[in-house]
Scaffold this motif. Structure first.
Motif, mmCIF file in Angstrom:
data_model
loop_
_atom_site.group_PDB
_atom_site.id
_atom_site.type_symbol
_atom_site.label_atom_id
_atom_site.label_comp_id
_atom_site.label_asym_id
_atom_site.label_seq_id
_atom_site.Cartn_x
_atom_site.Cartn_y
_atom_site.Cartn_z
ATOM 1 N N LEU A 1 0.826 -1.210 0.000
ATOM 2 C CA LEU A 1 0.000 0.000 0.000
ATOM 3 C C LEU A 1 0.857 1.256 0.000
ATOM 4 N N HIS A 2 2.128 1.083 0.341
ATOM 5 C CA HIS A 2 3.017 2.244 0.451
ATOM 6 C C HIS A 2 4.098 2.198 -0.620
ATOM 7 N N ALA A 3 4.657 3.345 -0.892
ATOM 8 C CA ALA A 3 5.649 3.439 -1.966
ATOM 9 C C ALA A 3 6.832 2.524 -1.706
ATOM 10 N N PRO A 4 7.212 1.730 -2.676
ATOM 11 C CA PRO A 4 8.434 0.935 -2.518
ATOM 12 C C PRO A 4 9.658 1.851 -2.529
ATOM 13 N N PRO A 5 10.776 1.356 -1.986
ATOM 14 C CA PRO A 5 11.960 2.230 -1.863
ATOM 15 C C PRO A 5 12.684 2.426 -3.190
ATOM 16 N N ILE A 6 12.086 3.166 -4.060
ATOM 17 C CA ILE A 6 12.706 3.466 -5.354
ATOM 18 C C ILE A 6 12.980 4.964 -5.377
ATOM 19 N N PRO A 7 14.272 5.359 -5.523
ATOM 20 C CA PRO A 7 14.553 6.795 -5.538
ATOM 21 C C PRO A 7 13.761 7.497 -6.637
ATOM 22 N N LEU B 1 10.530 7.925 -6.712
ATOM 23 C CA LEU B 1 9.109 7.546 -6.742
ATOM 24 C C LEU B 1 8.434 8.156 -5.520
ATOM 25 N N PHE B 2 7.384 8.901 -5.755
ATOM 26 C CA PHE B 2 6.672 9.535 -4.648
ATOM 27 C C PHE B 2 5.211 9.133 -4.710
ATOM 28 N N PHE B 3 4.736 8.600 -3.598
ATOM 29 C CA PHE B 3 3.355 8.131 -3.545
ATOM 30 C C PHE B 3 2.898 8.147 -2.098
ATOM 31 N N ILE C 1 7.171 12.901 -14.064
ATOM 32 C CA ILE C 1 5.931 12.342 -14.622
ATOM 33 C C ILE C 1 4.946 12.211 -13.470
ATOM 34 N N VAL C 2 3.717 12.617 -13.709
ATOM 35 C CA VAL C 2 2.714 12.479 -12.646
ATOM 36 C C VAL C 2 1.477 11.783 -13.216
ATOM 37 N N GLY C 3 1.016 10.759 -12.503
ATOM 38 C CA GLY C 3 -0.114 9.957 -12.994
ATOM 39 C C GLY C 3 -1.233 9.923 -11.958
ATOM 40 N N VAL C 4 -2.468 9.989 -12.442
ATOM 41 C CA VAL C 4 -3.630 9.960 -11.554
ATOM 42 C C VAL C 4 -4.550 8.816 -11.995
ATOM 43 N N ILE D 1 -2.409 9.543 -6.647
ATOM 44 C CA ILE D 1 -1.471 10.281 -7.510
ATOM 45 C C ILE D 1 -0.076 9.676 -7.338
ATOM 46 N N ILE D 2 0.576 9.410 -8.437
ATOM 47 C CA ILE D 2 1.935 8.853 -8.360
ATOM 48 C C ILE D 2 2.892 9.746 -9.149
ATOM 49 N N VAL D 3 4.076 9.902 -8.602
ATOM 50 C CA VAL D 3 5.097 10.725 -9.259
ATOM 51 C C VAL D 3 6.317 9.861 -9.558
ATOM 52 N N LEU D 4 6.790 9.921 -10.786
ATOM 53 C CA LEU D 4 8.008 9.218 -11.186
ATOM 54 C C LEU D 4 9.041 10.262 -11.599
ATOM 55 N N SER D 5 10.198 10.208 -10.957
ATOM 56 C CA SER D 5 11.275 11.117 -11.346
ATOM 57 C C SER D 5 12.593 10.368 -11.148
ATOM 58 N N GLY D 6 13.638 10.904 -11.702
ATOM 59 C CA GLY D 6 14.970 10.326 -11.490
ATOM 60 C C GLY D 6 15.012 8.837 -11.794
ATOM 61 N N ASP D 7 15.543 8.056 -10.832
ATOM 62 C CA ASP D 7 15.660 6.609 -11.045
ATOM 63 C C ASP D 7 14.310 5.964 -11.344
ATOM 64 N N ALA D 8 13.265 6.390 -10.649
ATOM 65 C CA ALA D 8 11.951 5.774 -10.860
ATOM 66 C C ALA D 8 11.479 5.982 -12.297
ATOM 67 N N ARG D 9 11.930 7.079 -12.903
ATOM 68 C CA ARG D 9 11.537 7.363 -14.283
ATOM 69 C C ARG D 9 12.482 6.679 -15.291
#
Ligand SMILES: O=C(O)CCC(=O)C(=O)O
Ligand SMILES: [Fe+2]
Length: 282
Positions: A68-74, A76-78, A190-193, A226-234
């Motif tokens: 349910l919580h964001a995995p530890p990926i630099p 990635l914000f959720f 990148i931001v996804g809803v 809402i999920i945000v992908l940046s840096g490594d996550a992207r």
């Protein structure tokens, strides 16, 4: 990781098979380039790396429960508790279904908004008002939770690039093949809803030799999240959605099966310079 060429992207990230998968099942995409001065629409049935959908192949759930919580990926914000207001989510969903997904077979729409050259301070225009409202609401919601530089990457006060909104509609049993969003076409941030239904998004290391490359990490995305992908996550991780009709979720030690409904996702990405030329499909 620094962006490389798309050729390498296809080789390394399996996008060649993704292309083939989409070739075997041409789907109608409606590409709408919106611009305040010269709005027009283009129907495009060509294959492109944006056609990432799989055919329906219903399966039950995966064996591993999603988190349910964001995995530890630099990058990635959720925040699972951060949800869009119900009324706005309903307005966006109805507007998109009525205006863009009102013809059989259409499951992907691309909209484009550009910064006004005459008014640098104006919000990115060209997107329908409901999507600019969505963007400003997402910006306000995310502001307290994101590092300031990531918020500024997603919501700069004076945007200089065109923004793409890609709308994907999934019926239960449909998914999207693991991929990295095109390196030559889209920038960082990148931001996804999610609307209408939850799903589980899977993340896997691009570098299969990495220590943490063993099993994909699964994140439950509730509707209105809402999920945000940046840096490594992207760049260094692929994201995808398994073709399933239900997802298995680990909720405080209890495993729950969550049925999927019809899900609409809206993903905002920055177009890289030159990538906003109409008809350019790599
Ligand atoms: O449906 C989603 O949330 C993901 C969509 C996506 O990854 C894409 O269009 O590139
Ligand atoms: Fe993507």
């Amino acid at each position: 990781m620094s962006p490389s060429s798309d050729a390498q992207e296809y080789r390394d990230y399996g996008l060649e098979s993704l292309r083939n998968a989409s070739q075997s099942s041409l789907r109608t995409k409606l590409k709408i380039f919106t611009d305040v001065e010269t709005p027009y629409a283009e129907f495009d049935t060509e294959d492109s790396p944006d056609s990432l959908f799989d055919e329906i192949s219903p399966a039950a759930t995966s064996s591993l429960p999603a988190m349910l919580h964001a995995p530890p990926i630099p990058g990635l914000f959720f925040t699972p508790s951060l949800l869009l207001p119900v009324q706005l989510a309903d307005d966006v969903t109805h507007f998109c279904l009525d205006n863009y997904f009102n013809r059989p077979g259409v499951n992907q729409i691309m909209l484009f908004g550009v910064a006004s050259s005459s008014n640098a301070g104006a919000p990115l225009s060209g997107l329908p008002p409901v999507l600019t409202t969505l963007l400003s609401t997402v910006s306000s919601l995310l502001e307290p939770t994101l590092p300031p530089e990531i918020h500024a990457l997603l919501f700069p006060p004076n945007p200089t690039r065109a923004r793409q909104a890609i709308l994907n509609l999934y019926h239960p049993g449909e998914g999207i093949i693991p991929h990295v969003d095109l390196l030559r076409r889209f920038g960082d941030g990148i931001v996804g809803v999610s609307f209408g239904s939850s799903c589980v998004m899977e993340f896997a290391r691009v570098d299969k030799a990495a220590d943490d490359a063993a099993a994909p990490l699964q994140l439950f995305l509730p509707e209105r999240s809402i999920i945000v992908l940046s840096g490594d996550a992207r760049y260094a991780w692929t994201h995808g959605i398994e073709k399933r009709t239900a997802d298995l979720v680990a909720d405080a030690g209890v495993h729950r099966v969550v049925q999927r409904g019809v899900r609409l996702s809206i993903t905002f990405r920055w177009l890289l310079p030159g990538a906003d030329v109409v008809g350019q499909d790599d």
